[in-house]
Design an enzyme around this catalytic site. Structure first.
Site, PDB file in Angstrom:
ATOM      1  N   GLU A   1      -5.792  -4.884  10.480  1.00 48.96           N
ATOM      2  CA  GLU A   1      -4.785  -3.852  10.711  1.00 48.96           C
ATOM      3  C   GLU A   1      -5.088  -3.107  12.009  1.00 48.96           C
ATOM      4  O   GLU A   1      -5.910  -2.170  12.023  1.00 48.96           O
ATOM      5  CB  GLU A   1      -4.784  -2.851   9.548  1.00 48.96           C
TER       6      GLU A   1
ATOM      7  N   SER B   1       3.024  -2.140  10.402  1.00 52.83           N
ATOM      8  CA  SER B   1       4.466  -2.210  10.648  1.00 52.83           C
ATOM      9  C   SER B   1       5.095  -3.568  10.287  1.00 52.83           C
ATOM     10  O   SER B   1       6.012  -4.033  10.976  1.00 52.83           O
ATOM     11  CB  SER B   1       4.787  -1.836  12.109  1.00 52.83           C
TER      12      SER B   1
ATOM     13  N   ASN C   1       0.875  -1.178   0.000  1.00 53.10           N
ATOM     14  CA  ASN C   1       0.000   0.000   0.000  1.00 53.10           C
ATOM     15  C   ASN C   1       0.910   1.224   0.000  1.00 53.10           C
ATOM     16  O   ASN C   1       1.500   1.556   1.023  1.00 53.10           O
ATOM     17  CB  ASN C   1      -0.893  -0.046   1.253  1.00 53.10           C
TER      18      ASN C   1
ATOM     19  N   GLY D   1       2.151   2.240  10.849  1.00 52.14           N
ATOM     20  CA  GLY D   1       3.115   3.328  10.725  1.00 52.14           C
ATOM     21  C   GLY D   1       3.831   3.682  12.015  1.00 52.14           C
ATOM     22  O   GLY D   1       4.476   4.724  12.109  1.00 52.14           O
TER      23      GLY D   1
ATOM     24  N   HIS E   1      -9.735   1.162   4.554  1.00 52.03           N
ATOM     25  CA  HIS E   1      -8.502   1.355   5.330  1.00 52.03           C
ATOM     26  C   HIS E   1      -8.805   2.322   6.483  1.00 52.03           C
ATOM     27  O   HIS E   1      -9.601   3.251   6.333  1.00 52.03           O
ATOM     28  CB  HIS E   1      -7.403   1.920   4.418  1.00 52.03           C
TER      29      HIS E   1
HETATM   30  P1  PGA Z   1       2.550   0.293   7.715  1.00 55.70           P
HETATM   31  O1  PGA Z   1       1.098   0.533   7.049  1.00 55.70           O
HETATM   32  O2  PGA Z   1       3.104  -0.975   7.140  1.00 55.70           O
HETATM   33  O3  PGA Z   1       3.341   1.509   7.312  1.00 55.70           O
HETATM   34  O4  PGA Z   1       2.340   0.194   9.174  1.00 55.70           O
HETATM   35  C1  PGA Z   1       0.224  -0.549   6.827  1.00 55.70           C
HETATM   36  C2  PGA Z   1      -1.056  -0.047   6.232  1.00 55.70           C
HETATM   37  O5  PGA Z   1      -1.531   1.025   6.637  1.00 55.70           O
HETATM   38  O6  PGA Z   1      -1.639  -0.708   5.355  1.00 55.70           O
END
Ligand code: PGA
Length: 256
Positions: free
Chosen positions: A171, A213, A9, A177, A99
């Site tokens: 998620e 993450s 993504n 993030g 999302h």
């Molecule tokens: P991330 O994001 O891997 O940067 O934590 C995952 C996502 O929001 O799909």
């Protein structure tokens, strides 16, 4: 062989020119190339404006291109929105819906998310439906309740036949993030609840991805869990070596 879905993504990163270059650099990665001739699915979801250039580079390679959202209607007076019909014309075969960043910034409800998933399926696009709890939900021990409610509302609104064609991404919002991924055990616990809820609604063969993450370092442990069928990756999907490392984990465990 166990098959995995590895989805990048890109969020609001990589305009048309950089998307073209970056997609090409992914195709130079040995693990990515190796995975493309297997049953694993590898895909990238660029911003709308970069889909076409990424799709041109990926055309015929087996690296799929998806979108990060779609509107529930095929066309009409919806300023700024993009329909699944349009995405399909660009060669998109996947789309992320619901999302947490869209739930937060665009007030998307489970009802709207279900409609988006149905619109995508009508165009032959496979939806990746995101669910997940906030830190506050987890701290008050409401993870199972929150995630189950999200899933049940969506499952009821789209029906079993449509559900069977979808992918779910778990998620946890607190892991997105932040560098603080859920532990494999934490993720597995929620994935097994999700599996049960999906089965109860006729979604007996729906893959469940983990997102939040994910890196090449933690992917092998996550992918060993019985109910983790792949990953939705933000930050680490913007680095070709890291993304390839995650794909490699799928290759290794898929062959194990
Ligand atoms: P991330 O994001 O891997 O940067 O934590 C995952 C996502 O929001 O799909």
């Amino acid at each position: 062989m166990r098959t995995y879905i590895i989805a990048g993504n890109w969020k609001m990163n990589l305009g048309p020119t950089s998307a073209r270059e970056f997609a090409a650099s992914l195709l130079e990665q040995d693990a990515v190339r190796a995975a493309l001739s297997t049953e694993h699915s590898v895909l990238v979801c660029p911003p709308f404006v970069s889909i076409q250039s990424a799709a041109e580079v990926c055309s015929g390679s087996g690296l799929h291109v998806g979108a990060q959202d779609c509107h529930a209607e095929p066309k009409g007076a919806y300023t700024g929105d993009v329909s699944a019909t349009m995405l399909s014309e660009l060669g998109c075969t996947w789309v992320i819906v619901g999302h947490s960043e869209r739930r937060r910034d665009h007030h998307e409800t489970n009802d709207v998310i279900g409609k988006k998933a149905l619109a995508a399926l009508k165009c032959g696009i496979r939806p990746i439906i995101c669910v997940g709890e906030s830190l506050e939900d987890r701290q008050r021990d409401a993870t199972q309740q929150v995630v189950t409610e999200q899933l049940e509302q969506i499952a009821r609104s789209i029906g079993a036949d449509a559900l069977q064609k979808c992918v779910i991404a778990y998620e946890p919002i607190w892991a997105i993030g932040t560098g603080l991924a859920a532990s494999p055990e934490q993720a597995q616990e929620v994935h097994s609840w999700i599996r049960q809820t999906l089965s109860a609604h006729g979604g007996t063969s729906v893959p469940i991805l983990y997102g939040g993450s994910v890196t090449d370092a933690n992917a092998p442990d996550l992918f060993q869990q019985p109910d983790i069928d792949g990953a939705l990756i933000g930050g680490a999907s913007l680095n070709a070596t890291s993304f390839a490392g995650i794909v490699q984990a799928a290759l290794t465990l898929g062959a194990a």
